[in-house]
Design a protein around this motif. Structure first.
Motif, short mmCIF file in Angstrom:
data_model
loop_
_atom_site.label_atom_id
_atom_site.label_comp_id
_atom_site.label_asym_id
_atom_site.label_seq_id
_atom_site.Cartn_x
_atom_site.Cartn_y
_atom_site.Cartn_z
N HIS A 42 0.85 -1.18 0.00
CA HIS A 42 0.00 0.00 0.00
C HIS A 42 0.88 1.23 0.00
O HIS A 42 1.91 1.27 0.67
N SER A 43 0.45 2.22 -0.76
CA SER A 43 1.18 3.49 -0.78
C SER A 43 0.23 4.59 -0.35
O SER A 43 -0.87 4.70 -0.88
N ARG B 248 -6.93 1.30 2.14
CA ARG B 248 -6.78 1.47 0.70
C ARG B 248 -7.66 2.59 0.15
O ARG B 248 -7.48 3.04 -0.98
N HIS B 249 -8.64 3.02 0.92
CA HIS B 249 -9.62 3.97 0.39
C HIS B 249 -9.19 5.41 0.65
O HIS B 249 -8.95 5.80 1.78
N SER B 250 -9.17 6.18 -0.41
CA SER B 250 -8.93 7.61 -0.31
C SER B 250 -10.21 8.32 0.13
O SER B 250 -11.27 7.71 0.19
N ASP B 252 -11.85 10.32 -1.63
CA ASP B 252 -12.78 10.21 -2.76
C ASP B 252 -13.46 8.85 -2.80
O ASP B 252 -14.63 8.74 -3.17
N ASP B 253 -12.73 7.81 -2.45
CA ASP B 253 -13.36 6.48 -2.38
C ASP B 253 -14.44 6.47 -1.31
O ASP B 253 -15.52 5.89 -1.51
N ARG B 256 -17.48 8.07 -2.66
CA ARG B 256 -18.17 7.21 -3.64
C ARG B 256 -18.94 6.10 -2.93
O ARG B 256 -20.13 5.89 -3.20
N ARG B 259 -21.94 7.55 -1.01
CA ARG B 259 -23.11 7.95 -1.80
C ARG B 259 -24.14 6.83 -1.87
O ARG B 259 -25.34 7.06 -1.73
N MET C 1 -6.41 4.06 -3.62
CA MET C 1 -7.03 3.51 -4.82
C MET C 1 -7.17 4.57 -5.92
O MET C 1 -7.54 4.25 -7.04
N THR C 2 -6.89 5.84 -5.58
CA THR C 2 -7.00 6.87 -6.61
C THR C 2 -5.75 6.85 -7.48
O THR C 2 -4.67 6.50 -7.05
N ARG C 116 -22.51 10.27 -14.40
CA ARG C 116 -21.76 11.10 -13.45
C ARG C 116 -20.27 10.77 -13.43
O ARG C 116 -19.54 11.26 -12.57
N GLU C 118 -18.76 7.96 -12.84
CA GLU C 118 -18.31 7.00 -11.84
C GLU C 118 -17.86 5.69 -12.49
O GLU C 118 -17.09 4.94 -11.90
N ARG C 271 -17.96 -2.52 -12.30
CA ARG C 271 -16.79 -1.70 -11.96
C ARG C 271 -15.52 -2.54 -11.95
O ARG C 271 -14.49 -2.15 -12.50
#
Lengths: 289, 289, 289, 289
Positions: A42-43, B248-250, B252-253, B256, B259, C1-2, C116, C118, C271
């Protein structure tokens, strides 16, 4: 996820992120006859962030001793990438001490999994500030020590506990230990004390979280396993879960439902700690589960 | 749970708990030719507590008019037990106004369910502090009104909104409306403004809850639907849910994943409000879901 | 993950497991100036099993063209380890065709996420065996084609569909397409047709699964996204979820609750397909989610 | 949901649905000085369907004996509405026998909850077809009986078990009892044998369900508690749950994760049985949880 414990080893790495790390690590291990069976990385940010790596590998064909592998890794790879790293061999079971008060459910869950071989640890000692659970603990063949703990005796009690634990354990689990440990105590086991708190932190820290949840009228209750730091219920979170409740549930119902969740959440967190799946950075955790 | 909407009615009761309530209510309805199809009750405490009751009943053989039934119920049962009560006929669809800012996901979810008949409401008006979503809303045949809203214009903006809503709606949904409404505004719609907050309240109230969640390193994110009161994000909770996240989730994740949860949680809360399944008492809710 | 989609690429590998694979792959990429941002691997069995690898990497400093990188990888690494491999560049959005019948919820969910931004795909075409959803689809600026499909016309219908799809799409989603496609059709899109089935497979395959679930009195309903094979509802499972139900729920309630689940499960599966996170092996999937 | 066990009673009713039932029942109880604290009802179909009712009520002011209340209820209400009904007093703890083979997790979970008073039952006997768990069971102060059971000895073994159970227990729990009981045996305990099956039924009935789940590549595993009937794994479902798995999990991992689920699902089902929350109709259950 299965592997032979006797020949399984794990490498954990934290270092500044830059290209070439995985290539260097895996090439080093390959040249020493190691077979990689799990690799997680992971980064925090590919440019200028932190890089985290966990490798699980099999050592039946390792061409040097375990100690020699560690020394060589540090010289060839660790220094080059400014790594904070460690290699553990699963054959060396970590020694887990447990602190508990009167509630037995979290303790029993751990002892039970230990007894059936589900949790690969040694348990050298259970310490409690109440004498009540002695028989239950000793029934598993685990030593039990009663050390009273009150506001007045805290300093002496902690000194006695530290003496009892010293050199005997690799990490400590607070299985519903209802006393607040001092910062002094905690610093001896930085990132090595796992606590189960009976709420969805950061909601409802401190005392009586089920009563707090009831008063707020939440529709889910939670449990949180985290590493203990000097600040109460603020340490790095390892695992959490929630369970649905409704207006029909009394505070006692919340406690009953919560117990089941606490047992599961704590058991998962301890398992991950034992399997070297957790890296602490700042006040957060990377969990390669 | 199915029933004929045209002949379905619902009775909601809150009163001091004492023996004989259910007997009196059901006997009254039986004598008027009503068939009870759902009955839920709850007592906060059998001795001296509050009693809550929801009845869904079918009226094809009702022997008086709806208005006469209400009048008689009040005289024969309501007064005797000091009830706070109401009877709604499902044929009278409630009118739901929606307030929204720029994020469209919660709004779209409601419009979509409305369009396919899943949500038995009228939607007389959508108000936004931005003009962006006009086409999306009008595409569903729903009127859209842009009312700008800033710190300086708050008073005028709220007056304009109240005027637009006056007499047009039975309740209001804040579908990610990013302005804080004044206590003045809120008091016009006590227990009739449903908000979706993008965290597991009481954790992370106020602004940017996903960023807060990320910074805290929680392992679950949440969403909360609640009634709006004068105190920000403190009103009675209707529904909550959580979703698993990891290192692992930013941010923005989280947004998402959040939502999807917000859409589901808000849709359930609105459905329960529309079906008269929610009773507010103190700062909590009884939800007969 | 971004990550930056313009410079993101992904490598998927399946090959016989043996030591040295990760070392070879990551060293190759490192020497070409690539920065690895995600790495997942799995071995079905460290001795003599299959090895699966997914790498996501950033290419701003790539020292050769994308095509040259592929050619070199095949020669230097792929052949040596007998790999089945592919490299995709995220800048090349995959083209997704959708087949649908009358139920619009799964379709709308996909179109909405597409609109959107996604879901990083092109949607060249929606085909339906009913004309009903034309306006809904064209409202998103997506072409719609009605191709009638009955037992008698199956062969002609499938030929017309294949012609319409030929060269236009990279994969196909059955968003509640209620016709059974022939083995002939399916073989054109092996591991490239994603279907959503409204049950927890392998329970309740075939027609009317919610009725089957109701009749069995299950306490959870499910939804399953899977790749389509010649055998009905038997293809490799990509994703599943369940939702709690009770004796209170009618078949219509199950359908309503199930719709929400189907939307979520299909959206996740699509996805993952789009992000090259799925490897099919035998009748199962490895999903690096 | 809290109540005083000593003065709590429960009424369960199944009868043809028609108007006036709730009115008659609650008025009868009111006139006998009873205070209703929980009331749940369900109608399979308001016109011509079955009606189900569960009442929990408090009897400190009951004006007759418990037996007299039952007699009067039958005469005044039961006959009039053609009811199948029963009244249980919580002070009379039900007697639960447990059958088990070698896996101890489900058994231990029940014994543990029993020991801490969470499960209001007597446990007169644990029977096993293996001698292994004697010490574990007797450690809880519960009698243990080993009755060998093979294909050849089935008839004798079942006769011995029936003799041991006769008059000693009100219901039986199969806590991972790995022998298939004959229809002969089962008919003695119709709707009174609770089994835990380690799959999400109707998927994977019969032997080795975790292996079946692994082979199918499902993304969720399940557990099902149900009443035993003459047809293997086909009886009325009481409770189910699922847990997420992935390609990373071996069959042994599924078993480990499944054990936790089996314990929870069985504990909930047994609790509901003990609290008279389950009504069987046809091959389904109404669970007033």
């Amino acid at each position: 996820m299965t592997s032979q414990p006797e020949t399984t080893a794990r490498l954990l790495v934290t270092c500044p992120d830059r290209p070439g790390i995985v290539s260097a690590v895996t090439t080093f291990l390959y040249h020493h006859g190691v077979n990689i069976t799990e690799l997680d990385q992971h980064s925090s940010d590919p440019s200028g962030g932190k890089f985290f790596l966990r490798l699980e590998f099999q050592t039946p064909d390792l061409d040097v001793s375990g100690e020699a592998l560690k020394r060589a890794f540090g010289e060839v790879v660790g220094q080059r990438f400014e790594m904070d790293w460690r290699i553990n061999f699963a054959a060396d079971k970590p020694r887990m001490a447990i602190l508990v008060s009167k509630h037995d459910h979290a303790l029993m869950e751990l002892l039970w999994r230990y007894a059936r071989g589900e949790l690969r640890v040694e348990i050298p000692l259970v310490i409690s500030n109440h004498p009540d659970l002695r028989a239950a603990v000793e029934g598993f063949g685990v030593p039990f020590k009663h050390i009273a703990f009150s506001a007045e005796t805290q300093q002496a009690a902690e000194a006695e506990m530290l003496a009892a634990l010293d050199g005997q354990c690799d990490f400590v689990v607070l299985a519903r230990y209802m006393r607040i440990l001092s910062g002094e105590f905690v610093k001896y086991y930085t990132s090595r004390i796992v606590n189960i708190h009976h709420s969805f932190l950061p909601a409802f820290p401190g005392g009586d979280p089920y009563q707090q949840a009831y008063t707020h009228g939440v529709k889910l209750i939670g449990a949180t396993a985290h590493y203990v730091t000097a600040e109460l219920d603020q340490g790095p979170i390892i695992e959490q879960d929630t369970a649905r409740v409704s207006h029909r549930h009394s505070v006692d119902d919340l406690k009953r439902l919560g117990r089941d969740m606490e047992r599961q959440v704590l058991a998962r967190a301890v398992r991950w700690h034992v399997e070297d799946r957790i890296i602490v950075y700042g006040n957060k955790t990377v969990v390669f589960s």
